[in-house]
Scaffold this motif. Sequence first.
Motif, PDB file in Angstrom:
ATOM      1  N   PHE A 147       0.839  -1.202   0.000  1.00 11.80           N
ATOM      2  CA  PHE A 147       0.000   0.000   0.000  1.00 11.80           C
ATOM      3  C   PHE A 147       0.878   1.257   0.000  1.00 11.80           C
ATOM      4  N   PHE A 148       0.788   2.054  -1.069  1.00 12.12           N
ATOM      5  CA  PHE A 148       1.630   3.238  -1.229  1.00 12.12           C
ATOM      6  C   PHE A 148       0.751   4.459  -1.457  1.00 12.12           C
ATOM      7  N   ASP A 149       1.034   5.512  -0.688  1.00  5.86           N
ATOM      8  CA  ASP A 149       0.174   6.693  -0.676  1.00  5.86           C
ATOM      9  C   ASP A 149       0.909   7.922  -1.201  1.00  5.86           C
ATOM     10  N   THR A 150       0.321   8.593  -2.192  1.00 11.74           N
ATOM     11  CA  THR A 150       0.865   9.826  -2.735  1.00 11.74           C
ATOM     12  C   THR A 150      -0.296  10.793  -2.985  1.00 11.74           C
ATOM     13  N   ALA A 151      -0.039  11.894  -3.693  1.00 10.04           N
ATOM     14  CA  ALA A 151      -1.092  12.868  -3.989  1.00 10.04           C
ATOM     15  C   ALA A 151      -0.627  13.817  -5.079  1.00 10.04           C
ATOM     16  N   GLU A 152      -1.577  14.333  -5.818  1.00  8.69           N
ATOM     17  CA  GLU A 152      -1.255  15.308  -6.863  1.00  8.69           C
ATOM     18  C   GLU A 152      -0.532  16.527  -6.286  1.00  8.69           C
ATOM     19  N   ILE A 153      -0.955  16.981  -5.109  1.00  8.97           N
ATOM     20  CA  ILE A 153      -0.414  18.219  -4.559  1.00  8.97           C
ATOM     21  C   ILE A 153       1.007  18.075  -4.028  1.00  8.97           C
ATOM     22  N   TYR A 154       1.482  16.857  -3.820  1.00  9.01           N
ATOM     23  CA  TYR A 154       2.844  16.684  -3.325  1.00  9.01           C
ATOM     24  C   TYR A 154       3.811  17.027  -4.462  1.00  9.01           C
ATOM     25  N   GLY A 155       4.349  18.193  -4.394  1.00  8.64           N
ATOM     26  CA  GLY A 155       5.285  18.624  -5.422  1.00  8.64           C
ATOM     27  C   GLY A 155       5.025  20.035  -5.952  1.00  8.64           C
ATOM     28  N   PRO A 156       3.889  20.348  -6.543  1.00  6.75           N
ATOM     29  CA  PRO A 156       2.849  19.411  -6.969  1.00  6.75           C
ATOM     30  C   PRO A 156       3.325  18.453  -8.076  1.00  6.75           C
ATOM     31  N   ARG A 157       2.709  17.327  -8.112  1.00  4.61           N
ATOM     32  CA  ARG A 157       2.820  16.324  -9.183  1.00  4.61           C
ATOM     33  C   ARG A 157       4.132  15.533  -9.184  1.00  4.61           C
ATOM     34  N   ARG A 158       5.201  16.131  -8.737  1.00  5.76           N
ATOM     35  CA  ARG A 158       6.513  15.488  -8.788  1.00  5.76           C
ATOM     36  C   ARG A 158       6.554  14.183  -8.006  1.00  5.76           C
ATOM     37  N   ASN A 159       5.829  14.135  -6.899  1.00  7.31           N
ATOM     38  CA  ASN A 159       5.823  12.950  -6.056  1.00  7.31           C
ATOM     39  C   ASN A 159       5.200  11.766  -6.790  1.00  7.31           C
ATOM     40  N   GLU A 160       4.103  12.020  -7.492  1.00  6.85           N
ATOM     41  CA  GLU A 160       3.471  10.948  -8.263  1.00  6.85           C
ATOM     42  C   GLU A 160       4.422  10.433  -9.343  1.00  6.85           C
ATOM     43  N   GLU A 161       5.180  11.327  -9.955  1.00  5.93           N
ATOM     44  CA  GLU A 161       6.121  10.899 -10.986  1.00  5.93           C
ATOM     45  C   GLU A 161       7.181   9.969 -10.409  1.00  5.93           C
ATOM     46  N   LEU A 162       7.682  10.304  -9.230  1.00  8.71           N
ATOM     47  CA  LEU A 162       8.692   9.453  -8.607  1.00  8.71           C
ATOM     48  C   LEU A 162       8.110   8.095  -8.243  1.00  8.71           C
ATOM     49  N   VAL A 163       6.908   8.092  -7.659  1.00  7.31           N
ATOM     50  CA  VAL A 163       6.269   6.816  -7.320  1.00  7.31           C
ATOM     51  C   VAL A 163       6.052   5.988  -8.585  1.00  7.31           C
ATOM     52  N   GLY A 164       5.614   6.653  -9.657  1.00  2.74           N
ATOM     53  CA  GLY A 164       5.421   5.949 -10.917  1.00  2.74           C
ATOM     54  C   GLY A 164       6.697   5.311 -11.428  1.00  2.74           C
ATOM     55  N   GLU A 165       7.799   6.038 -11.308  1.00  2.00           N
ATOM     56  CA  GLU A 165       9.093   5.488 -11.722  1.00  2.00           C
ATOM     57  C   GLU A 165       9.470   4.284 -10.860  1.00  2.00           C
ATOM     58  N   ALA A 166       9.224   4.383  -9.572  1.00  2.87           N
ATOM     59  CA  ALA A 166       9.625   3.321  -8.645  1.00  2.87           C
ATOM     60  C   ALA A 166       8.833   2.030  -8.848  1.00  2.87           C
ATOM     61  N   ILE A 167       7.566   2.131  -9.234  1.00  6.16           N
ATOM     62  CA  ILE A 167       6.731   0.932  -9.343  1.00  6.16           C
ATOM     63  C   ILE A 167       6.733   0.338 -10.748  1.00  6.16           C
ATOM     64  N   ARG A 168       7.465   0.961 -11.669  1.00 12.63           N
ATOM     65  CA  ARG A 168       7.498   0.442 -13.037  1.00 12.63           C
ATOM     66  C   ARG A 168       7.995  -0.994 -13.033  1.00 12.63           C
ATOM     67  N   GLY A 169       7.222  -1.875 -13.637  1.00  7.62           N
ATOM     68  CA  GLY A 169       7.576  -3.290 -13.667  1.00  7.62           C
ATOM     69  C   GLY A 169       7.161  -4.053 -12.424  1.00  7.62           C
ATOM     70  N   LYS A 170       6.552  -3.351 -11.467  1.00  8.16           N
ATOM     71  CA  LYS A 170       6.153  -3.980 -10.207  1.00  8.16           C
ATOM     72  C   LYS A 170       4.658  -3.749  -9.922  1.00  8.16           C
TER      73      LYS A 170
END
Length: 331
Positions: A52-75
């Motif tokens: 379970f991983f929690d992020t939000a559009e406003i974190y950054g804004p948006r940058r946090n979601e991009e990092l999470v997206g990169e981290a979960i690629r292939g997983k």
Amino acid sequence: MKYRSLGPEFEVSALGLGCMPMAGVGANMYGQADDRESIATIHRAIELGVTFFDTAEIYGPRRNEELVGEAIRGKRDRVVIATKFGFRYDERGRMSGVDSTPVNVKRACEGSLKRLGVETIDLFYQHRVDPNVPIEETVGAMGELVVEGKVRHLGLSEAGPDTIRRAAAVHPIHALQSEYSLWERDVEEEILPLCRELGIGFVPYSPLGRGFLTGQIKSRDDLPEGDYRRQDPRYSEENFAKNMAVVEVVKEVAEAHGRSPAQVALAWLLAQGEDIVPIPGSKRRQTLEDSMAAADLELSADDLQRLDEAAPRGGTAGPRYGERAMAMVRL
């Protein structure tokens, strides 16, 4: 790792990972983050069985979601992703107010899907209630995203009782995210019982009191200059010492078990019900590993009573937010 359900047929790890301290939040929010270490932390969490991983559009804004997206690629098949919407932004990308209009709900969803690199968001929260938009309209738009296959489950964050009831009458709500910890127990009075009545899972954020309950902050001088917690009412000069009394009891229980104070604070939360899934934030593997070890810590009845008595509901000195932020909760 152990597992729990947020509402019917929605299994997640008993402890999730709050990704807010990672990319995009800034040095004044828990210190500067390193992208490589943040990604390694997400990968280590997955190895430990965290789903379970929690992020939000406003974190950054948006940058946090991009990092999470990169981290979960292939997983993707091993993770459950929660993100949040609910704000509008000016031409420079800065948050300029709440916005839960149906148009913004759908705009935010499309953006989050792209940044996360997923076809479906597992849990889509309204981040803060918009007092200018009926919750029925907002949840109606969120429900349309479920029908379209872009979202699996719906959630609310920091909503008040009337809003929760009205939202649940429009579409099933699987989770409510609100602050809950040994030093913030107000949800126990009305919010948590209501969630249980309606079959809504509960996701506590700031389960370690913004770091206070870890015992690592012994005075305000331990906070770097510019750290936003220097403006937190509970970290103020007048309230700090009184609130440290709770930490001393947490430390004593931790020492008796050979565990860390953070693990005790999280184990206390887990003991409050099988429908509770805390999301401690971390941007480093070392902190993550310490927090996740709380999943197998069983506190005794005496331990729980001692902690309850040390930190009764309403016993923490100072409000949990400043005036502006408090005006945005429990709506």
